[in-house]
Motif scaffolding. Structure first.
Motif, short mmCIF file in Angstrom:
data_model
loop_
_atom_site.label_atom_id
_atom_site.label_comp_id
_atom_site.label_asym_id
_atom_site.label_seq_id
_atom_site.Cartn_x
_atom_site.Cartn_y
_atom_site.Cartn_z
N ARG A 45 0.83 -1.21 0.00
CA ARG A 45 0.00 0.00 0.00
C ARG A 45 0.87 1.27 0.00
NH1 ARG A 45 -4.16 0.58 4.67
NH2 ARG A 45 -3.22 2.51 5.26
N GLU A 46 1.91 1.27 0.82
CA GLU A 46 2.84 2.41 0.84
C GLU A 46 3.53 2.59 -0.51
OE1 GLU A 46 4.95 2.99 5.05
OE2 GLU A 46 5.10 0.94 4.29
N GLN A 47 3.94 1.48 -1.10
CA GLN A 47 4.63 1.55 -2.39
C GLN A 47 3.70 2.10 -3.48
OE1 GLN A 47 7.20 -1.89 -3.40
NE2 GLN A 47 6.59 -2.63 -1.38
N LYS A 48 2.44 1.68 -3.47
CA LYS A 48 1.47 2.18 -4.45
C LYS A 48 1.30 3.69 -4.30
CE LYS A 48 -2.39 0.01 -3.96
NZ LYS A 48 -3.60 -0.82 -3.91
N VAL A 49 1.15 4.17 -3.09
CA VAL A 49 0.98 5.60 -2.84
C VAL A 49 2.21 6.36 -3.35
CG1 VAL A 49 0.83 7.35 -1.03
CG2 VAL A 49 -0.63 5.34 -0.93
N MET A 50 3.38 5.86 -3.05
CA MET A 50 4.62 6.53 -3.48
C MET A 50 4.71 6.58 -5.01
SD MET A 50 7.22 4.96 -0.64
CE MET A 50 8.65 5.96 -0.97
N LEU A 51 4.36 5.48 -5.66
CA LEU A 51 4.42 5.45 -7.12
C LEU A 51 3.38 6.37 -7.73
CD1 LEU A 51 5.07 1.67 -7.81
CD2 LEU A 51 6.58 3.58 -8.36
N LYS A 52 2.19 6.41 -7.17
CA LYS A 52 1.14 7.28 -7.70
C LYS A 52 1.51 8.75 -7.53
CE LYS A 52 -3.17 6.15 -6.95
NZ LYS A 52 -4.37 5.65 -6.25
N ARG A 53 2.21 9.09 -6.46
CA ARG A 53 2.68 10.47 -6.29
C ARG A 53 3.77 10.81 -7.29
NH1 ARG A 53 3.14 10.61 0.24
NH2 ARG A 53 0.91 10.85 0.66
N ARG A 54 4.64 9.86 -7.54
CA ARG A 54 5.77 10.08 -8.45
C ARG A 54 5.35 10.09 -9.91
NH1 ARG A 54 11.43 6.85 -7.78
NH2 ARG A 54 12.54 7.84 -9.48
N PHE A 55 4.36 9.26 -10.24
CA PHE A 55 3.89 9.14 -11.62
C PHE A 55 2.39 9.39 -11.64
CE2 PHE A 55 7.51 6.22 -11.15
CZ PHE A 55 8.36 6.71 -12.13
N ALA A 56 2.01 10.62 -11.92
CA ALA A 56 0.61 11.04 -11.87
C ALA A 56 -0.28 10.27 -12.86
CB ALA A 56 0.50 12.53 -12.13
N ILE A 57 0.32 9.65 -13.87
CA ILE A 57 -0.49 8.92 -14.87
C ILE A 57 -1.01 7.58 -14.34
CG2 ILE A 57 0.64 9.99 -16.84
CD1 ILE A 57 2.19 7.33 -17.21
N LEU A 58 -0.51 7.13 -13.20
CA LEU A 58 -0.93 5.84 -12.66
C LEU A 58 -2.27 5.96 -11.93
CD1 LEU A 58 2.43 4.45 -11.25
CD2 LEU A 58 1.30 3.86 -13.40
N SER A 59 -3.07 4.93 -12.07
CA SER A 59 -4.37 4.89 -11.40
C SER A 59 -4.46 3.60 -10.57
CB SER A 59 -5.50 4.91 -12.43
OG SER A 59 -5.48 3.69 -13.17
N ASP A 60 -5.51 3.50 -9.78
CA ASP A 60 -5.71 2.28 -8.99
C ASP A 60 -5.81 1.05 -9.89
OD1 ASP A 60 -5.62 3.52 -6.51
OD2 ASP A 60 -7.78 3.90 -6.48
N PHE A 61 -6.41 1.22 -11.08
CA PHE A 61 -6.53 0.09 -12.01
C PHE A 61 -5.16 -0.49 -12.37
CE2 PHE A 61 -6.26 -1.45 -16.39
CZ PHE A 61 -7.10 -2.55 -16.29
N ASP A 62 -4.16 0.38 -12.51
CA ASP A 62 -2.82 -0.10 -12.88
C ASP A 62 -2.22 -1.02 -11.83
OD1 ASP A 62 -2.70 1.42 -15.32
OD2 ASP A 62 -2.38 3.20 -14.09
N PHE A 63 -2.70 -0.89 -10.60
CA PHE A 63 -2.17 -1.71 -9.50
C PHE A 63 -3.08 -2.89 -9.16
CE2 PHE A 63 -0.28 2.47 -8.86
CZ PHE A 63 1.05 2.12 -8.72
N GLU A 64 -4.15 -3.07 -9.97
CA GLU A 64 -5.07 -4.17 -9.71
C GLU A 64 -4.30 -5.48 -9.74
OE1 GLU A 64 -8.67 -5.70 -12.18
OE2 GLU A 64 -9.15 -3.75 -11.25
N TYR A 65 -4.45 -6.24 -8.69
CA TYR A 65 -3.68 -7.46 -8.52
C TYR A 65 -4.61 -8.60 -8.15
CZ TYR A 65 -0.34 -10.75 -6.52
OH TYR A 65 0.38 -11.87 -6.25
N LYS A 66 -4.54 -9.65 -8.90
CA LYS A 66 -5.31 -10.85 -8.59
C LYS A 66 -4.32 -11.98 -8.34
CE LYS A 66 -9.20 -9.38 -11.26
NZ LYS A 66 -10.00 -9.48 -12.44
N ASP A 67 -4.70 -12.89 -7.47
CA ASP A 67 -3.82 -14.02 -7.16
C ASP A 67 -3.32 -14.69 -8.44
OD1 ASP A 67 -4.02 -13.66 -4.45
OD2 ASP A 67 -5.64 -15.10 -4.18
N GLY A 68 -2.03 -14.89 -8.49
CA GLY A 68 -1.43 -15.55 -9.64
C GLY A 68 -1.26 -14.66 -10.86
N LYS A 69 -1.62 -13.38 -10.76
CA LYS A 69 -1.54 -12.46 -11.90
C LYS A 69 -0.56 -11.32 -11.67
CE LYS A 69 -4.75 -14.53 -14.28
NZ LYS A 69 -4.47 -15.17 -15.54
#
Length: 65
Positions: A12-36
Motif C-alpha cells: 500500500r505504501e509503495q502504491k501511494v509513493m508510485l502514484k505520487r511520483r507518476f501522476a499517470i498511474l491509477s488504482d486500475f494499474d495496480f489491480e492485482y489478482k492471485d497468480g496475476k
C-alpha cells in the motif's frame, strides 16, 4: 538468479509513493489478482515506458526511502 530484495514497505505504501511520483498511474494499474502478478507488472511497465529491469530497480529504490 537475482537475490530477492528485502521488503520493508507495505504494498500500500509503495502504491501511494508510485502514484505520487507518476501522476499517470491509477488504482486500475495496480489491480492485482492471485497468480496475476506478472500481468500487473507488465501493465505498469507499459504505462511507465520502463523495462522490467527498470521497474524492478524502481521498486528496490522505494525500499530505501
Amino acid at each position: 538468479m537475482p537475490e530477492k530484495m528485502e521488503i520493508t514497505r507495505s504494498w500500500r505504501e509503495q502504491k501511494v509513493m508510485l502514484k505520487r511520483r507518476f501522476a499517470i498511474l491509477s488504482d486500475f494499474d495496480f489491480e492485482y489478482k492471485d497468480g496475476k502478478r506478472e500481468s500487473m507488472l507488465d501493465r505498469l511497465s507499459t504505462k511507465l515506458k520502463k523495462s522490467r529491469a527498470e521497474l524492478d530497480s524502481l521498486f528496490a529504490e522505494l525500499q530505501t526511502y
